[in-house]
Write a protein that holds these residues in place. Structure first.
Motif, PDB file in Angstrom:
ATOM      1  N   MET A  73     -10.569 -11.068  -1.858  1.00  0.00           N
ATOM      2  CA  MET A  73      -9.112 -11.070  -1.891  1.00  0.00           C
ATOM      3  C   MET A  73      -8.558 -11.574  -0.559  1.00  0.00           C
ATOM      4  O   MET A  73      -9.092 -11.281   0.504  1.00  0.00           O
ATOM      5  N   SER A  74      -7.488 -12.323  -0.630  1.00  0.00           N
ATOM      6  CA  SER A  74      -6.823 -12.822   0.568  1.00  0.00           C
ATOM      7  C   SER A  74      -5.718 -11.861   0.979  1.00  0.00           C
ATOM      8  O   SER A  74      -5.364 -10.935   0.229  1.00  0.00           O
ATOM      9  N   LYS A  75      -5.144 -12.087   2.146  1.00  0.00           N
ATOM     10  CA  LYS A  75      -4.056 -11.229   2.590  1.00  0.00           C
ATOM     11  C   LYS A  75      -2.853 -11.355   1.651  1.00  0.00           C
ATOM     12  O   LYS A  75      -2.121 -10.396   1.432  1.00  0.00           O
ATOM     13  N   GLN A  76      -2.673 -12.554   1.081  1.00  0.00           N
ATOM     14  CA  GLN A  76      -1.584 -12.726   0.115  1.00  0.00           C
ATOM     15  C   GLN A  76      -1.833 -11.900  -1.147  1.00  0.00           C
ATOM     16  O   GLN A  76      -0.899 -11.343  -1.724  1.00  0.00           O
ATOM     17  N   ASP A  77      -3.097 -11.812  -1.566  1.00  0.00           N
ATOM     18  CA  ASP A  77      -3.444 -10.999  -2.735  1.00  0.00           C
ATOM     19  C   ASP A  77      -3.133  -9.530  -2.489  1.00  0.00           C
ATOM     20  O   ASP A  77      -2.605  -8.836  -3.361  1.00  0.00           O
ATOM     21  N   TYR A  78      -3.481  -9.058  -1.288  1.00  0.00           N
ATOM     22  CA  TYR A  78      -3.215  -7.655  -0.957  1.00  0.00           C
ATOM     23  C   TYR A  78      -1.715  -7.389  -0.901  1.00  0.00           C
ATOM     24  O   TYR A  78      -1.242  -6.332  -1.336  1.00  0.00           O
ATOM     25  N   ARG A  79      -0.966  -8.336  -0.375  1.00  0.00           N
ATOM     26  CA  ARG A  79       0.495  -8.181  -0.340  1.00  0.00           C
ATOM     27  C   ARG A  79       1.052  -8.065  -1.753  1.00  0.00           C
ATOM     28  O   ARG A  79       1.883  -7.196  -2.041  1.00  0.00           O
ATOM     29  N   THR A  80       0.594  -8.943  -2.640  1.00  0.00           N
ATOM     30  CA  THR A  80       1.057  -8.919  -4.030  1.00  0.00           C
ATOM     31  C   THR A  80       0.714  -7.589  -4.699  1.00  0.00           C
ATOM     32  O   THR A  80       1.538  -6.995  -5.405  1.00  0.00           O
ATOM     33  N   ALA A  81      -0.517  -7.105  -4.457  1.00  0.00           N
ATOM     34  CA  ALA A  81      -0.933  -5.825  -5.038  1.00  0.00           C
ATOM     35  C   ALA A  81      -0.105  -4.678  -4.477  1.00  0.00           C
ATOM     36  O   ALA A  81       0.248  -3.735  -5.189  1.00  0.00           O
ATOM     37  N   GLY A  82       0.227  -4.759  -3.191  1.00  0.00           N
ATOM     38  CA  GLY A  82       1.039  -3.722  -2.566  1.00  0.00           C
ATOM     39  C   GLY A  82       2.434  -3.666  -3.143  1.00  0.00           C
ATOM     40  O   GLY A  82       2.977  -2.582  -3.399  1.00  0.00           O
ATOM     41  N   ILE A  83       3.034  -4.822  -3.352  1.00  0.00           N
ATOM     42  CA  ILE A  83       4.380  -4.867  -3.914  1.00  0.00           C
ATOM     43  C   ILE A  83       4.372  -4.304  -5.334  1.00  0.00           C
ATOM     44  O   ILE A  83       5.280  -3.567  -5.731  1.00  0.00           O
ATOM     45  N   PHE A 100      -1.021  -2.822   1.736  1.00  0.00           N
ATOM     46  CA  PHE A 100      -0.352  -3.501   2.849  1.00  0.00           C
ATOM     47  C   PHE A 100      -1.197  -3.432   4.118  1.00  0.00           C
ATOM     48  O   PHE A 100      -1.230  -4.386   4.904  1.00  0.00           O
ATOM     49  N   ASP A 101      -1.885  -2.309   4.324  1.00  0.00           N
ATOM     50  CA  ASP A 101      -2.805  -2.197   5.458  1.00  0.00           C
ATOM     51  C   ASP A 101      -3.907  -3.246   5.369  1.00  0.00           C
ATOM     52  O   ASP A 101      -4.299  -3.858   6.372  1.00  0.00           O
ATOM     53  N   GLU A 102      -4.419  -3.452   4.159  1.00  0.00           N
ATOM     54  CA  GLU A 102      -5.461  -4.460   3.962  1.00  0.00           C
ATOM     55  C   GLU A 102      -4.915  -5.864   4.259  1.00  0.00           C
ATOM     56  O   GLU A 102      -5.612  -6.693   4.853  1.00  0.00           O
ATOM     57  N   ALA A 103      -3.683  -6.125   3.845  1.00  0.00           N
ATOM     58  CA  ALA A 103      -3.084  -7.437   4.120  1.00  0.00           C
ATOM     59  C   ALA A 103      -2.998  -7.677   5.621  1.00  0.00           C
ATOM     60  O   ALA A 103      -3.299  -8.776   6.105  1.00  0.00           O
ATOM     61  N   ILE A 104      -2.598  -6.647   6.357  1.00  0.00           N
ATOM     62  CA  ILE A 104      -2.505  -6.769   7.814  1.00  0.00           C
ATOM     63  C   ILE A 104      -3.898  -6.904   8.430  1.00  0.00           C
ATOM     64  O   ILE A 104      -4.109  -7.675   9.374  1.00  0.00           O
ATOM     65  N   ALA A 105      -4.867  -6.170   7.880  1.00  0.00           N
ATOM     66  CA  ALA A 105      -6.233  -6.218   8.403  1.00  0.00           C
ATOM     67  C   ALA A 105      -6.836  -7.613   8.280  1.00  0.00           C
ATOM     68  O   ALA A 105      -7.721  -7.979   9.052  1.00  0.00           O
ATOM     69  N   HIS A 106      -6.361  -8.387   7.328  1.00  0.00           N
ATOM     70  CA  HIS A 106      -6.871  -9.731   7.108  1.00  0.00           C
ATOM     71  C   HIS A 106      -6.083 -10.787   7.888  1.00  0.00           C
ATOM     72  O   HIS A 106      -6.226 -11.982   7.637  1.00  0.00           O
ATOM     73  N   SER A 107      -5.275 -10.340   8.842  1.00  0.00           N
ATOM     74  CA  SER A 107      -4.455 -11.268   9.628  1.00  0.00           C
ATOM     75  C   SER A 107      -5.050 -11.565  10.992  1.00  0.00           C
ATOM     76  O   SER A 107      -4.433 -12.267  11.798  1.00  0.00           O
ATOM     77  N   ASP A 119       6.795  -9.448   7.177  1.00  0.00           N
ATOM     78  CA  ASP A 119       7.236  -9.135   5.816  1.00  0.00           C
ATOM     79  C   ASP A 119       6.424  -7.982   5.237  1.00  0.00           C
ATOM     80  O   ASP A 119       6.972  -7.072   4.610  1.00  0.00           O
ATOM     81  N   VAL A 120       5.104  -7.991   5.465  1.00  0.00           N
ATOM     82  CA  VAL A 120       4.242  -6.918   4.980  1.00  0.00           C
ATOM     83  C   VAL A 120       4.616  -5.597   5.636  1.00  0.00           C
ATOM     84  O   VAL A 120       4.657  -4.549   4.980  1.00  0.00           O
ATOM     85  N   LEU A 121       4.897  -5.628   6.923  1.00  0.00           N
ATOM     86  CA  LEU A 121       5.287  -4.402   7.626  1.00  0.00           C
ATOM     87  C   LEU A 121       6.578  -3.817   7.062  1.00  0.00           C
ATOM     88  O   LEU A 121       6.725  -2.598   6.959  1.00  0.00           O
ATOM     89  N   LYS A 122       7.510  -4.664   6.685  1.00  0.00           N
ATOM     90  CA  LYS A 122       8.756  -4.177   6.080  1.00  0.00           C
ATOM     91  C   LYS A 122       8.464  -3.440   4.769  1.00  0.00           C
ATOM     92  O   LYS A 122       9.017  -2.359   4.518  1.00  0.00           O
ATOM     93  N   TYR A 123       7.622  -4.047   3.948  1.00  0.00           N
ATOM     94  CA  TYR A 123       7.254  -3.384   2.698  1.00  0.00           C
ATOM     95  C   TYR A 123       6.505  -2.079   2.972  1.00  0.00           C
ATOM     96  O   TYR A 123       6.705  -1.073   2.278  1.00  0.00           O
ATOM     97  N   ARG A 124       5.637  -2.095   3.969  1.00  0.00           N
ATOM     98  CA  ARG A 124       4.879  -0.903   4.309  1.00  0.00           C
ATOM     99  C   ARG A 124       5.814   0.231   4.722  1.00  0.00           C
ATOM    100  O   ARG A 124       5.659   1.379   4.285  1.00  0.00           O
ATOM    101  N   ALA A 125       6.783  -0.086   5.555  1.00  0.00           N
ATOM    102  CA  ALA A 125       7.740   0.931   5.998  1.00  0.00           C
ATOM    103  C   ALA A 125       8.522   1.495   4.820  1.00  0.00           C
ATOM    104  O   ALA A 125       8.783   2.700   4.753  1.00  0.00           O
ATOM    105  N   GLY A 179      -4.103   0.601  14.547  1.00  0.00           N
ATOM    106  CA  GLY A 179      -4.396   1.744  13.689  1.00  0.00           C
ATOM    107  C   GLY A 179      -4.362   1.397  12.228  1.00  0.00           C
ATOM    108  O   GLY A 179      -4.896   2.129  11.392  1.00  0.00           O
ATOM    109  N   MET A 180      -3.743   0.279  11.888  1.00  0.00           N
ATOM    110  CA  MET A 180      -3.649  -0.127  10.491  1.00  0.00           C
ATOM    111  C   MET A 180      -4.862  -0.958  10.055  1.00  0.00           C
ATOM    112  O   MET A 180      -5.093  -1.156   8.871  1.00  0.00           O
ATOM    113  N   LEU A 181      -5.600  -1.486  11.008  1.00  0.00           N
ATOM    114  CA  LEU A 181      -6.618  -2.461  10.667  1.00  0.00           C
ATOM    115  C   LEU A 181      -7.888  -1.829  10.143  1.00  0.00           C
ATOM    116  O   LEU A 181      -8.282  -0.743  10.546  1.00  0.00           O
ATOM    117  N   PHE A 182      -8.562  -2.518   9.271  1.00  0.00           N
ATOM    118  CA  PHE A 182      -9.867  -2.122   8.772  1.00  0.00           C
ATOM    119  C   PHE A 182     -10.887  -3.081   9.390  1.00  0.00           C
ATOM    120  O   PHE A 182     -10.778  -4.295   9.210  1.00  0.00           O
TER     121      PHE A 182
END
Length: 253
Positions: free
Chosen positions: A27-37, A52-59, A69-75, A15-18
């Motif tokens: 942008m890479s998944k690391q870029d999305y993580r950085t932007a989310g933080i 964070f959803d975008e970071a997961i979608a790129h996994s 780690d992304v899921l923790k930040y998302r929560a 449900g999180m994936l695009f």
């Protein structure tokens, strides 16, 4: 890296994936993580969740240390924006996708408590205690669930949680404040005053504790002490008109 386990973890993560744009995005998944933080730290919680959803979608359907780690930040972002239902689901995903951790249970308990699911919150807290009673989130979980019990008029259950935090060395200023308020409600004014005083040893400048200490002192009949405490409070918080009126009254006693 490992495939996500079947069941709730797969369903929730899907449900999180695009489905569009992956692989073509600059942008890479690391870029999305950085932007989310960055969004999380700025208080833009909805934006943080999106990143964070975008970071997961790129996994690509895999989960490893990065994705956990992304899921923790998302929560955390979901919880802070008071989307407790989504936070609950994300912590359930973490418990299935990762090994069981006390901190996941504590944060799950907090989300459930805010949803009014007190029995489930109590169970999650107990599971956390069974893994590590001193883990991150233990004190906050006790305070949050205690407050939820208090809102339902279950003072004894609330006090048991507050006292548990104190006896385990996890008491915060907020915990002591809540204990003091419970004693005030029960008209145990000396005990209330002691609780507020103890809280001030944790946070000497806490506004609620300073005000409530003066109130509790007044209820004990020590008007001189109450006036002194209220004068200290008004000196620190001169814009509090309620406190100014209370001080004016105490000066007549």
């Amino acid at each position: 890296m490992k495939k996500i386990r079947r069941g709730i973890a797969v369903a929730a993560l899907c449900g999180m994936l695009f489905v569009s744009g992956c692989g073509k995005d600059a942008m890479s998944k690391q870029d999305y993580r950085t932007a989310g933080i960055a969004a999380l730290e700025a208080g833009a919680y909805a934006e943080a969740v999106q990143q964070f959803d975008e970071a997961i979608a790129h996994s690509n359907g895999f989960v490893g240390k990065f994705e956990l780690d992304v899921l923790k930040y998302r929560a955390e972002a979901e919880y802070r924006m008071a989307d407790y239902q989504s936070a609950e689901k994300t912590y359930e995903v973490l418990l299935q996708a990762d090994k069981e951790r006390a901190e996941y249970y504590y944060f799950l308990s907090m989300a459930q408590a805010n949803l009014g699911q007190l029995d489930a919150a109590q169970e999650s807290l107990q599971k956390g205690d069974g893994l590590d009673a001193q883990a991150i989130g233990a004190a906050d979980a006790r305070l949050t669930l205690g407050n939820a019990f208090l809102d339902q008029g279950q003072t004894e259950a609330a006090m048991a949680l507050y006292q548990s935090a104190i006896s385990s060395g996890q008491a915060t200023a907020d915990v002591y404040n809540q204990v003091g308020l419970c004693y005030l409600e029960a008209k145990e004014y000396d005990a209330a005053l002691a609780a507020f005083q103890n809280g001030l040893t944790v946070d000497a400048g806490n506004q609620q504790l300073l005000f409530n200490r003066a109130v509790a002192c007044e209820y004990t009949g020590d008007f001189s002490g109450a006036r002194e405490y209220m004068e200290q409070y008004v000196a620190a918080f001169p814009d509090d008109t309620k406190a100014q009126r209370e001080l004016a009254f105490l000066r007549t006693r």
